[in-house]
Design an enzyme around this catalytic site. Sequence first.
Site, PDB file in Angstrom:
ATOM      1  N   ASP A 102     -28.290 -48.487 -40.347  1.00 42.24           N
ATOM      2  CA  ASP A 102     -28.451 -47.290 -41.184  1.00 42.24           C
ATOM      3  C   ASP A 102     -27.502 -46.165 -40.803  1.00 42.24           C
ATOM      4  O   ASP A 102     -27.768 -44.999 -41.072  1.00 42.24           O
ATOM      5  CB  ASP A 102     -29.897 -46.796 -41.081  1.00 42.24           C
ATOM      6  CG  ASP A 102     -30.296 -46.473 -39.638  1.00 42.24           C
ATOM      7  OD1 ASP A 102     -29.427 -46.510 -38.752  1.00 42.24           O
ATOM      8  OD2 ASP A 102     -31.488 -46.172 -39.408  1.00 42.24           O
ATOM      9  N   GLU A 124     -30.849 -55.989 -41.135  1.00 43.03           N
ATOM     10  CA  GLU A 124     -31.894 -54.996 -40.880  1.00 43.03           C
ATOM     11  C   GLU A 124     -32.133 -54.136 -42.128  1.00 43.03           C
ATOM     12  O   GLU A 124     -32.109 -52.911 -42.118  1.00 43.03           O
ATOM     13  CB  GLU A 124     -31.556 -54.096 -39.676  1.00 43.03           C
ATOM     14  CG  GLU A 124     -32.758 -53.430 -39.040  1.00 43.03           C
ATOM     15  CD  GLU A 124     -32.381 -52.467 -37.920  1.00 43.03           C
ATOM     16  OE1 GLU A 124     -31.846 -51.386 -38.196  1.00 43.03           O
ATOM     17  OE2 GLU A 124     -32.617 -52.806 -36.749  1.00 43.03           O
ATOM     18  N   GLU A 138     -30.294 -41.232 -41.690  1.00 44.04           N
ATOM     19  CA  GLU A 138     -30.371 -42.699 -41.684  1.00 44.04           C
ATOM     20  C   GLU A 138     -31.182 -43.281 -42.835  1.00 44.04           C
ATOM     21  O   GLU A 138     -30.832 -44.337 -43.373  1.00 44.04           O
ATOM     22  CB  GLU A 138     -30.933 -43.183 -40.340  1.00 44.04           C
ATOM     23  CG  GLU A 138     -29.980 -43.025 -39.166  1.00 44.04           C
ATOM     24  CD  GLU A 138     -29.997 -41.635 -38.524  1.00 44.04           C
ATOM     25  OE1 GLU A 138     -30.813 -40.782 -38.962  1.00 44.04           O
ATOM     26  OE2 GLU A 138     -29.206 -41.410 -37.595  1.00 44.04           O
ATOM     27  N   HIS A 209     -31.879 -39.132 -28.983  1.00 40.69           N
ATOM     28  CA  HIS A 209     -30.569 -38.789 -29.556  1.00 40.69           C
ATOM     29  C   HIS A 209     -30.578 -38.346 -31.010  1.00 40.69           C
ATOM     30  O   HIS A 209     -29.566 -37.912 -31.538  1.00 40.69           O
ATOM     31  CB  HIS A 209     -29.614 -39.981 -29.430  1.00 40.69           C
ATOM     32  CG  HIS A 209     -29.957 -41.107 -30.367  1.00 40.69           C
ATOM     33  ND1 HIS A 209     -29.634 -41.090 -31.704  1.00 40.69           N
ATOM     34  CD2 HIS A 209     -30.604 -42.270 -30.168  1.00 40.69           C
ATOM     35  CE1 HIS A 209     -30.060 -42.201 -32.268  1.00 40.69           C
ATOM     36  NE2 HIS A 209     -30.666 -42.929 -31.361  1.00 40.69           N
ATOM     37  N   ARG A 211     -30.516 -36.868 -34.732  1.00 43.40           N
ATOM     38  CA  ARG A 211     -30.118 -35.569 -35.282  1.00 43.40           C
ATOM     39  C   ARG A 211     -31.341 -34.727 -35.627  1.00 43.40           C
ATOM     40  O   ARG A 211     -31.292 -33.504 -35.524  1.00 43.40           O
ATOM     41  CB  ARG A 211     -29.250 -35.769 -36.537  1.00 43.40           C
ATOM     42  CG  ARG A 211     -27.802 -36.037 -36.176  1.00 43.40           C
ATOM     43  CD  ARG A 211     -26.941 -36.518 -37.318  1.00 43.40           C
ATOM     44  NE  ARG A 211     -25.755 -37.146 -36.748  1.00 43.40           N
ATOM     45  CZ  ARG A 211     -24.540 -36.609 -36.735  1.00 43.40           C
ATOM     46  NH1 ARG A 211     -24.328 -35.446 -37.313  1.00 43.40           N
ATOM     47  NH2 ARG A 211     -23.532 -37.232 -36.158  1.00 43.40           N
ATOM     48  N   HIS A 242     -27.562 -39.683 -23.923  1.00 44.94           N
ATOM     49  CA  HIS A 242     -26.681 -39.983 -25.060  1.00 44.94           C
ATOM     50  C   HIS A 242     -25.542 -38.958 -25.092  1.00 44.94           C
ATOM     51  O   HIS A 242     -25.780 -37.771 -24.859  1.00 44.94           O
ATOM     52  CB  HIS A 242     -27.512 -39.902 -26.345  1.00 44.94           C
ATOM     53  CG  HIS A 242     -26.862 -40.512 -27.544  1.00 44.94           C
ATOM     54  ND1 HIS A 242     -25.842 -39.898 -28.231  1.00 44.94           N
ATOM     55  CD2 HIS A 242     -27.082 -41.696 -28.186  1.00 44.94           C
ATOM     56  CE1 HIS A 242     -25.468 -40.673 -29.246  1.00 44.94           C
ATOM     57  NE2 HIS A 242     -26.207 -41.770 -29.237  1.00 44.94           N
TER      58      HIS A 242
HETATM   59  C1  UD1 Z   1     -25.187 -42.336 -34.413  1.00 44.30           C
HETATM   60  C2  UD1 Z   1     -25.861 -42.673 -35.736  1.00 44.30           C
HETATM   61  C3  UD1 Z   1     -27.348 -42.889 -35.523  1.00 44.30           C
HETATM   62  C4  UD1 Z   1     -27.586 -43.931 -34.444  1.00 44.30           C
HETATM   63  C5  UD1 Z   1     -26.847 -43.515 -33.176  1.00 44.30           C
HETATM   64  C6  UD1 Z   1     -26.967 -44.592 -32.138  1.00 44.30           C
HETATM   65  C7  UD1 Z   1     -25.048 -41.680 -37.832  1.00 44.30           C
HETATM   66  C8  UD1 Z   1     -25.031 -40.501 -38.702  1.00 44.30           C
HETATM   67  N1  UD1 Z   1     -25.704 -41.554 -36.671  1.00 44.30           N
HETATM   68  O1  UD1 Z   1     -25.686 -41.074 -33.962  1.00 44.30           O
HETATM   69  O2  UD1 Z   1     -27.940 -43.341 -36.729  1.00 44.30           O
HETATM   70  O3  UD1 Z   1     -28.966 -44.022 -34.191  1.00 44.30           O
HETATM   71  O4  UD1 Z   1     -25.466 -43.339 -33.472  1.00 44.30           O
HETATM   72  O5  UD1 Z   1     -26.636 -44.105 -30.870  1.00 44.30           O
HETATM   73  O6  UD1 Z   1     -24.492 -42.688 -38.172  1.00 44.30           O
HETATM   74  N2  UD1 Z   1     -20.103 -39.557 -28.795  1.00 44.30           N
HETATM   75  C9  UD1 Z   1     -19.282 -39.796 -27.711  1.00 44.30           C
HETATM   76  N3  UD1 Z   1     -19.124 -41.082 -27.293  1.00 44.30           N
HETATM   77  C10 UD1 Z   1     -19.736 -42.132 -27.867  1.00 44.30           C
HETATM   78  C11 UD1 Z   1     -20.591 -41.874 -28.968  1.00 44.30           C
HETATM   79  C12 UD1 Z   1     -20.749 -40.592 -29.420  1.00 44.30           C
HETATM   80  O7  UD1 Z   1     -18.707 -38.896 -27.153  1.00 44.30           O
HETATM   81  O8  UD1 Z   1     -19.561 -43.272 -27.437  1.00 44.30           O
HETATM   82  C13 UD1 Z   1     -20.267 -38.164 -29.267  1.00 44.30           C
HETATM   83  C14 UD1 Z   1     -19.032 -37.660 -30.032  1.00 44.30           C
HETATM   84  O9  UD1 Z   1     -18.835 -36.302 -29.762  1.00 44.30           O
HETATM   85  C15 UD1 Z   1     -19.471 -37.846 -31.498  1.00 44.30           C
HETATM   86  C16 UD1 Z   1     -20.936 -37.508 -31.385  1.00 44.30           C
HETATM   87  O10 UD1 Z   1     -21.374 -38.091 -30.169  1.00 44.30           O
HETATM   88  O11 UD1 Z   1     -18.761 -36.988 -32.368  1.00 44.30           O
HETATM   89  C17 UD1 Z   1     -21.793 -37.975 -32.539  1.00 44.30           C
HETATM   90  O12 UD1 Z   1     -21.598 -39.333 -32.830  1.00 44.30           O
HETATM   91  P1  UD1 Z   1     -22.133 -39.921 -34.219  1.00 44.30           P
HETATM   92  O13 UD1 Z   1     -21.845 -41.377 -34.274  1.00 44.30           O
HETATM   93  O14 UD1 Z   1     -21.635 -39.107 -35.368  1.00 44.30           O
HETATM   94  O15 UD1 Z   1     -23.681 -39.670 -34.175  1.00 44.30           O
HETATM   95  P2  UD1 Z   1     -24.782 -40.073 -33.113  1.00 44.30           P
HETATM   96  O16 UD1 Z   1     -25.575 -38.872 -32.851  1.00 44.30           O
HETATM   97  O17 UD1 Z   1     -24.181 -40.789 -31.961  1.00 44.30           O
HETATM   98  N1  UDP Z   2     -29.435 -48.928 -24.857  1.00 44.44           N
HETATM   99  C1  UDP Z   2     -28.545 -49.315 -23.854  1.00 44.44           C
HETATM  100  N2  UDP Z   2     -28.224 -48.412 -22.880  1.00 44.44           N
HETATM  101  C2  UDP Z   2     -28.744 -47.166 -22.824  1.00 44.44           C
HETATM  102  C3  UDP Z   2     -29.641 -46.767 -23.840  1.00 44.44           C
HETATM  103  C4  UDP Z   2     -29.959 -47.670 -24.857  1.00 44.44           C
HETATM  104  O1  UDP Z   2     -28.084 -50.449 -23.843  1.00 44.44           O
HETATM  105  O2  UDP Z   2     -28.404 -46.416 -21.904  1.00 44.44           O
HETATM  106  C5  UDP Z   2     -29.728 -49.871 -25.949  1.00 44.44           C
HETATM  107  C6  UDP Z   2     -31.185 -50.130 -26.241  1.00 44.44           C
HETATM  108  O3  UDP Z   2     -31.673 -51.208 -25.471  1.00 44.44           O
HETATM  109  C7  UDP Z   2     -31.171 -50.448 -27.728  1.00 44.44           C
HETATM  110  C8  UDP Z   2     -30.003 -49.650 -28.271  1.00 44.44           C
HETATM  111  O4  UDP Z   2     -29.221 -49.288 -27.123  1.00 44.44           O
HETATM  112  O5  UDP Z   2     -30.906 -51.815 -27.981  1.00 44.44           O
HETATM  113  C9  UDP Z   2     -30.474 -48.411 -28.982  1.00 44.44           C
HETATM  114  O6  UDP Z   2     -29.410 -47.575 -29.261  1.00 44.44           O
HETATM  115  P1  UDP Z   2     -29.602 -46.083 -29.719  1.00 44.44           P
HETATM  116  O7  UDP Z   2     -30.886 -45.559 -29.182  1.00 44.44           O
HETATM  117  O8  UDP Z   2     -28.346 -45.382 -29.383  1.00 44.44           O
HETATM  118  O9  UDP Z   2     -29.641 -46.193 -31.308  1.00 44.44           O
HETATM  119  P2  UDP Z   2     -30.796 -46.493 -32.386  1.00 44.44           P
HETATM  120  O10 UDP Z   2     -31.412 -47.793 -32.040  1.00 44.44           O
HETATM  121  O11 UDP Z   2     -31.761 -45.357 -32.366  1.00 44.44           O
HETATM  122  O12 UDP Z   2     -30.046 -46.517 -33.673  1.00 44.44           O
END
Ligand code: UD1
Ligand code: UDP
Length: 405
Positions: A102, A124, A138, A209, A211, A242
């Site tokens: 999502d 999913e 999402e 994490h 939003r 995160h």
């Molecule tokens: C995103 C997804 C969310 C998912 C989550 C899993 C969207 C809108 N959000 O949220 O659905 O549950 O990932 O973790 O698709 N960043 C880093 N390094 C990384 C990843 C992220 O620095 O490896 C920072 C960056 O500044 C980036 C910010 O996090 O701009 C936001 O990343 P983004 O993918 O837009 O949203 P998440 O909050 O990570």
């Molecule tokens: N996870 C991981 N390392 C971490 C935290 C989470 O491997 O430090 C794994 C967790 O087991 C799960 C997935 O990451 O499978 C969940 O990711 P996240 O919470 O970022 O996203 P969401 O599932 O909410 O989209």
Amino acid sequence: MGGSDRPKRVLCCVGTRPEAIKMAPVLGALRSAPWAECTVLATAQHRGMLDQMLGFFEVEADVDLDAMRENQTLPELMARLLPALDATLATTRPDIVLAQGDTTTVLAVALASFYRKTPFAHVEAGLRTGRIDLPFPEEANRVLAGRLAALHFAPTAQARANLAREGITSGVHVVGNTVIDALLRTAERDPPLPLSLDPSRRLVLVTAHRRDAHGEPIRSICRGVRTIAERHADVEVLWPVHPNPSIRAAVESEMGGVARVRLCEPLDYGSFVAAMKRSTVILTDSGGVQEEAPALGKPVLVMREDSERPEAVRAGVAALVGTDSAAIVRESSRLLTDPAHYARMSRGSSPYGDGRASERIVRHMARFLGVDPAEAGPADEFREGSENAEVRVVAREEVGARGAR
Ligand code: UD1
Ligand code: UDP
């Protein structure tokens, strides 16, 4: 080659940490399917966390769009992704495109595939809260991607029913969630936890994490976790933080230096599975962790107002506690001090899958693409209640060792 003279081209797209985890088993199953020629596209919506997971599962991307920017906004990310995805579709000319979940990546992939008139298969599919703004963004991403998909891999019967309510009944298959495939295979290897934790203390594992939690809710979560650590001297908190800047800044400012609270960088999947196995209670707003914890027999408190994953709550092994610090403290303390309550919530249940979702997905895709059914294999479905016995054993051992006192 199943009635065709060339393999079917499958473009598999991943963007964020959970997509890499949940698609890795599908990629494994596709690679051993003789009819499939698989290309892996990383949007790299996440950079560090995606690479960490692709590395863990030994997956190499064939195409990398390198889309992440520091603190990216949703429109700017979407605007970067669409033309880049379209260019890849133009050069790779897949027979089918696959993406999971999502995220913004998934919506962009679904839309780009639609514009190219290429079938999109949604892994999913069908999870719903029923509120288009929760979780944000999402729920909307998943609804829209579902509207554009030709194949819908629903993890549970509930997800299929959600799709049916929207008039989506064709191309829907209940297969289980591929995260259980990844979890079982990883847990089986019994990976170590590369952190030294106090063996005399029970572990409370925390992740957050969303939003929806940015701003006051994440601060309230922090206050709750801090109080848990203060009240229960025999508890240690582990929180892999995160990297979303809005989350990280709040967690570091609220939690830095609190006794018996350990903040760390995101853990690779093996280490995180080890941490879940070692934990007594898990507090999270993560989708994936909500699915994994029950399969490991770990009570999970979901720090959200609503969840598109109601199955574990219904089974009594997860509870929605929201982001209010008092509710988080109350429910955690109850689990930590009431053995009967703890036992009820930690009995182990796997409503989300049995570890065979990926092979089912690949077989259904083969049939959809016209591969000879003899080569495609049986088109079976996941039925709740057929969970993997091995997971329950893990649960029993850990509960016995570290439950409520
Ligand atoms: C995103 C997804 C969310 C998912 C989550 C899993 C969207 C809108 N959000 O949220 O659905 O549950 O990932 O973790 O698709 N960043 C880093 N390094 C990384 C990843 C992220 O620095 O490896 C920072 C960056 O500044 C980036 C910010 O996090 O701009 C936001 O990343 P983004 O993918 O837009 O949203 P998440 O909050 O990570
Ligand atoms: N996870 C991981 N390392 C971490 C935290 C989470 O491997 O430090 C794994 C967790 O087991 C799960 C997935 O990451 O499978 C969940 O990711 P996240 O919470 O970022 O996203 P969401 O599932 O909410 O989209």
